[in-house]
Structures are given as C-alpha cells and as structure tokens.
Design a protein around this motif. Structure first.
Motif, PDB file in Angstrom:
ATOM      1  N   ALA A 139       3.397 -74.525  27.810  1.00 34.13           N
ATOM      2  CA  ALA A 139       4.275 -74.322  26.649  1.00 34.13           C
ATOM      3  C   ALA A 139       5.155 -73.101  26.843  1.00 34.13           C
ATOM      4  O   ALA A 139       6.358 -73.123  26.539  1.00 34.13           O
ATOM      5  N   LYS A 140       4.585 -72.021  27.366  1.00 27.17           N
ATOM      6  CA  LYS A 140       5.353 -70.793  27.590  1.00 27.17           C
ATOM      7  C   LYS A 140       6.425 -71.003  28.655  1.00 27.17           C
ATOM      8  O   LYS A 140       7.563 -70.536  28.510  1.00 27.17           O
ATOM      9  N   ARG A 148       1.261 -83.712  20.602  1.00 31.81           N
ATOM     10  CA  ARG A 148       1.745 -84.915  19.910  1.00 31.81           C
ATOM     11  C   ARG A 148       2.413 -85.875  20.875  1.00 31.81           C
ATOM     12  O   ARG A 148       2.172 -87.088  20.820  1.00 31.81           O
ATOM     13  N   TYR A 185      -1.223 -73.482  26.994  1.00 30.04           N
ATOM     14  CA  TYR A 185      -0.471 -72.272  26.657  1.00 30.04           C
ATOM     15  C   TYR A 185       0.536 -71.938  27.757  1.00 30.04           C
ATOM     16  O   TYR A 185       1.700 -71.645  27.488  1.00 30.04           O
ATOM     17  N   LYS A 225      -6.176 -80.498  21.201  1.00 35.65           N
ATOM     18  CA  LYS A 225      -6.069 -79.132  21.712  1.00 35.65           C
ATOM     19  C   LYS A 225      -7.252 -78.776  22.594  1.00 35.65           C
ATOM     20  O   LYS A 225      -7.164 -77.911  23.464  1.00 35.65           O
ATOM     21  N   ASN A 235      14.891 -80.776  16.058  1.00 34.22           N
ATOM     22  CA  ASN A 235      13.782 -80.196  15.321  1.00 34.22           C
ATOM     23  C   ASN A 235      13.156 -81.240  14.429  1.00 34.22           C
ATOM     24  O   ASN A 235      13.539 -81.406  13.310  1.00 34.22           O
ATOM     25  N   SER A 247       9.207 -73.037  27.036  1.00 30.70           N
ATOM     26  CA  SER A 247       9.593 -72.615  25.682  1.00 30.70           C
ATOM     27  C   SER A 247       9.340 -73.727  24.659  1.00 30.70           C
ATOM     28  O   SER A 247      10.215 -74.103  23.877  1.00 30.70           O
ATOM     29  N   LEU A 248       8.123 -74.270  24.687  1.00 29.40           N
ATOM     30  CA  LEU A 248       7.737 -75.355  23.800  1.00 29.40           C
ATOM     31  C   LEU A 248       6.594 -74.919  22.896  1.00 29.40           C
ATOM     32  O   LEU A 248       5.939 -73.906  23.140  1.00 29.40           O
ATOM     33  N   ASP A 249       6.349 -75.690  21.844  1.00 30.47           N
ATOM     34  CA  ASP A 249       5.186 -75.493  20.995  1.00 30.47           C
ATOM     35  C   ASP A 249       4.033 -76.335  21.533  1.00 30.47           C
ATOM     36  O   ASP A 249       4.228 -77.510  21.903  1.00 30.47           O
ATOM     37  N   ILE A 250       2.836 -75.749  21.547  1.00 27.96           N
ATOM     38  CA  ILE A 250       1.668 -76.497  22.024  1.00 27.96           C
ATOM     39  C   ILE A 250       1.475 -77.760  21.191  1.00 27.96           C
ATOM     40  O   ILE A 250       1.142 -78.822  21.713  1.00 27.96           O
ATOM     41  N   GLY A 251       1.719 -77.648  19.875  1.00 24.47           N
ATOM     42  CA  GLY A 251       1.563 -78.810  19.001  1.00 24.47           C
ATOM     43  C   GLY A 251       2.438 -79.975  19.414  1.00 24.47           C
ATOM     44  O   GLY A 251       2.022 -81.142  19.326  1.00 24.47           O
ATOM     45  N   ASP A 252       3.670 -79.682  19.866  1.00 18.33           N
ATOM     46  CA  ASP A 252       4.565 -80.753  20.322  1.00 18.33           C
ATOM     47  C   ASP A 252       4.017 -81.420  21.579  1.00 18.33           C
ATOM     48  O   ASP A 252       4.059 -82.657  21.717  1.00 18.33           O
TER      49      ASP A 252
END
Length: 514
Positions: free
Chosen positions: A477-478, A489, A474, A495, A395, A481-486
């Motif tokens: 990421a789904k 980056r 989206y 975005k 994290n 199981s990730l965050d779009i922001g990650d």
C-alpha cells in the motif's frame, strides 16, 4: 533532444518491462499444442514486388511493412503461439491499432531517421498497448515503459508538473537512443537487443557469457532468461508477421493514413491546458492524449513550453494564441494569507508548487506574513476538463448526480473496468447505473448507460502485482500510495490473510508513477 551519455551501471538496469494492464494480452502456453492449425506454417511471401515498391505507401501499415528487417522465426513454437493469439483476437488488435493512430506515424518517422527496423514501431503494443499513460508495478511509465532512473539517464525530465517518460516524441527519441546503443553492443543482433531492452543489458550479457563458457549457443533462443523476456521477443516478431500479412490472417488494422497527425507548437510560457484546448478548438481529452507528459492542469511554468496540436488545428491555435496576452494564459487568484498558513499548504490548496508561488510573487524565501496578499496561478476550468491530471483520481462511489447520458454496447472481450475507463467513470458507478454487480459477467450486445460526473478514472491503471518475499499489505500500500482497505476489497481477501510469494494481487494505481 536526449543527451548521449552511457553509464554502464545504469544501462544494465531494465527499462521496466511491460505494463500489466487490462488491455494487455495474456501469455499463451509456451509450446503450441496444435501447431498444424497455425496459419504461419503456410508459406506465403509478404515481399513487395519492384513495381509495388516504386509506389508511395498507401497507409502507415504499408510504410511499416516496407521497413521490416527482422527474421520473424514464424516456425518457432513461441512465435506461432502469439501469431495464433493475435490472429484470433480481432477485438484486441482493432483496439490497440486504433489507439496508435495519433502516434505511430511519428514513431515511424523517428525510427526511419535513425535507420532502425520499423518493427520497433509495433513495440509499444507489447509494452503498453500504445497507451501513453500506461504504468507498471515496476514504476515504468509511458508508451515505451521507462523506469524513473533510466528515463532520467536518457534526458527525460521528471518533476511535479511534468513526466517526460510519457512525452510522445521525447520518450520515442530516448527509446531510439537506447536501442541504437543496445544494437551496437550486441553486434547488430536485434533479438538480443530487444531482450536487453526488456530484461536489462547486464542480465542478457551474463546469460550469453554463461552459455559461451558451457559451449552452448548464444542466440536469444538459447539463453536462460526470465519468462517475461522469453515471451517478449516472440510477441514482437508475431506482431510483425501479422501486420505484414494482415489480409491473410484476417486481422483488422485501424485505417491510419501515412501522414502526420500532430504538429509541435512552442507557446513560449506556461498555459492552462483547458484554455489551450479551447484555443485549438479541440476537446481537452484530445489535447491530453497528445500531451500526456503534463501531470497537472497547466504546462510546467519552467518549460519546456511545446504543445502537440492536431495538424489541422495548428493554424487555428496559433491565431487564437496570438490574440491572448501572455499574462492571461493562466488564471490568477489573489489570496490573503491567514495565520498559520505556509507556502506548502497554500500550494497544495491551489494545486501548484511552492516554487511557482515564490517565482510569481518574487519571494526570496518561504517566509510569509499573515494579512499579506499572494498572487496564485490556478486552474481556469472545472476538474472534468483535466481528466488526465494526476490529481483527478477515482474515489469510490463518486458523485451521485447525473449529467449527460452516454450509451455503450458491450463488445466481445470487454470488461467492466475497460468500459468504465473509456467512459471516464468509476466501476462502481457504472455497475450501479446498470443495476449490476462489479463482478457480473458482461455479454456482448448488452446495452449499458453512463452519466457525466466530476469524477474520472482515466489516470488510474489496473495492474497485476506479484507478491515478493518480505512483502506485506502495508508495504505494498505504501509503495503505490494506496489504502490497505482498497487492496483487500479489490482482491476479496481479509486483513489477516497471509501473503504468499508469487501470489498475484490486482491493484488500481495512479498512472503518474514516480
């Protein structure tokens, strides 16, 4: 044991292909540009003399060579390219053969029992770099890279506690059963069988039938197959050639004796993995590397209850286990139910399952009452002792505290990601401790420092994901199981960026898969 059932529709699915990780080798060009420099063109026999064959194998590599049976096609351009690649990348060969040391003897044993070519013992190098935690964008997992459906078809149990696709012995038995079937289906043509393991039986069969109708050749080398599969078979043949004549190609193979590394022990009941490591007098990491199928801090409460223990520690483990009462093999906590609690929220809090709580407390259903007390199985040690558990993920920056110091000298071919993973820290932590950026170039010989923390990246895997038609940030990421922001980056995109089919994205995903 893996059950023998062959549903044609399911067998037509691909096992999942190669995990695309930082350790995996890049694909060389499809045609060799300077084949005159390729050592494979020199005719040097690797066959053992009758006197040599009469002697017992000196190490695992000698044993494998004696069981090699495939035509290596060393004059084919694709095979030549990979021979050149492996012979020039000594660091890679040293690392993957060192990583195989816990497993390869046992893989060879099972292959010999099944009377299969021992070249297959090298296939986990192609599939996963002999990493039992490897995970691909196709949701393939383990050394042999089974996708969930194919794994279940071959009896590899997958649940919240356990993923048999990562079980060292069971996944090898499943791969052997599948290869036995594929070899028979393709009339003993191992090149077609290997291609089918990678691309799917149906795809290879259709390619053969298409060529036959057109009057073309039907060998692997004649077929129109996916690019990955066209490279897959030559990689294995090149590995076999290089291992067969390692001295000639000057390739360093990790010294591995021809003897068992581990022994299987039936512990009978659920046991905390940190406690099992302590009983065996080994590091928790060693226990996890031998038992990579366990997703959590303990074995599956519903079994099976086998653990692999280093062979020299088997008696130590059994003696200590015999002295430990069965009700003390996991830690129990008493929890007083509060208003608004549910079994699912309590299970998440204590990293267990509703079924485990119900079984322990002999509950008939999921109804609980505030004020009552539940007995909850829970981890006995700190999170750092369960470095490979699914829930131990990176994290961001992690802990700011510093524990024991570790020094590391950069080797040729190292990346910051690989070093961070090997040291059990995040990339950003490692960069911060060494006053560098995450994208800085590493020079061989540079000294890096790292400090122990409660944060661990060992169950996170780097993969290269190819954007498909209809994909969105989206959706990707789904899926993982990730965050779009990650994702933004990691790939230095905005975005508002439009994803193009075929575009490659770097992702860091949970190795437990699905």
């Amino acid at each position: 044991m893996v059950q023998k059932r062959f549903a044609v529709a399911l067998l037509a699915a691909a096992v999942g292909g190669c995990a695309q990780m930082a350790e995996k080798q890049p694909a060389p060009q499809d045609t060799s540009t300077e084949t005159s420099e390729t050592p494979a063109k020199v005719a040097v026999s690797s066959d053992l003399s009758p006197a040599e064959k009469a002697l017992p194998p000196t190490d695992i590599w000698d044993r494998l060579r004696r069981g090699f049976r495939l035509d290596r096609h060393t004059n084919h351009p694709k095979v030549e390219d990979y021979i050149t690649y492996f012979s020039r990348n000594e660091g890679y060969m040293s690392r993957v053969t060192e990583r195989s040391r816990r497993y390869i003897f046992h893989v060879a044993e099972l292959l010999e029992e099944a009377n299969l070519p021992l070249e297959l013992a090298l296939l986990p190098i192609v599939e996963s770099a002999y990493d039992p935690f490897a995970y691909s964008h196709a949701r393939a997992s383990g050394m042999w890279q089974f996708i969930p459906a194919t794994g279940r078809h071959f009896g590899l149990r997958q649940n919240w506690w356990y993923d048999g696709r990562r079980d060292v012995d069971d996944s090898t038995r499943a791969a052997i059963e599948y290869f036995t079937y594929l070899s028979g289906h393709f009339d003993g043509d191992w090149e077609l069988a290997l291609a089918a393991y990678n691309a799917g039986e149906g795809r290879v069969r259709r390619a053969v039938e298409r060529n036959r109708r057109r009057g073309k050749g039907t060998s692997f080398w004649d077929l129109d197959l996916p690019r990955e599969t066209q490279r897959y078979v030559p990689q294995l043949l090149a590995l076999a050639e290089v291992v067969s004549r390692a001295d000639y190609y000057r390739v360093p193979l990790h010294d591995i004796p021809n003897k068992p590394y581990y022994a299987e022990v039936d512990v009978g009941t659920q046991i905390d993995l940190a406690q099992a490591a302590e009983l065996a007098d080994i590091e928790p990491e060693e226990l996890s590397l031998l038992n990579p199928a366990f997703n959590r801090w303990a074995t599956d409460p519903n079994g099976d209850h086998e653990l692999l223990i280093p062979r020299e520690k088997r008696d130590t483990f059994l003696a200590a286990l015999a002295k430990l009462p069965k009700d003390q093999r996991v830690t129990w906590q008493r929890y007083k139910i509060s208003r608004g609690d549910t079994l699912s929220t309590i299970a998440r809090r204590y990293e267990t399952t509703v079924a485990a709580i119900r079984d322990t407390n002999k509950l008939r259903n999921n109804t609980i009452r505030a004020g009552k007390t539940l007995l909850i199985p829970s981890a006995s040690g700190p999170s750092g002792q369960y470095a490979y558990a699914v829930d131990q993920r990176v994290n961001g920056g992690g802990s700011s505290g510093q524990g024991s110091k570790t020094d590391y000298t950069v080797r040729p071919g190292d990346t910051l990601w690989e070093i961070a993973r090997s040291l059990g820290v995040s990339v950003r932590q490692l960069a911060r401790w060494n006053n560098m950026g995450t994208g800085d170039t590493l020079r061989p010989g540079r000294k890096l420092v790292a400090y122990s923390t409660g944060d661990n990246s060992r169950t996170t895997r780097k993969l290269s994901y190819r954007v498909r038609s209809g994909d969105s940030l989206y959706r990707i990421a789904k899926k993982f199981s990730l965050d779009i922001g990650d994702i933004l980056r990691w790939n230095k995109i905005s975005k508002s960026s439009y994803l193009q089919p075929g575009q490659r994205l770097t992702l860091f995903v949970n190795s437990a898969g699905g």
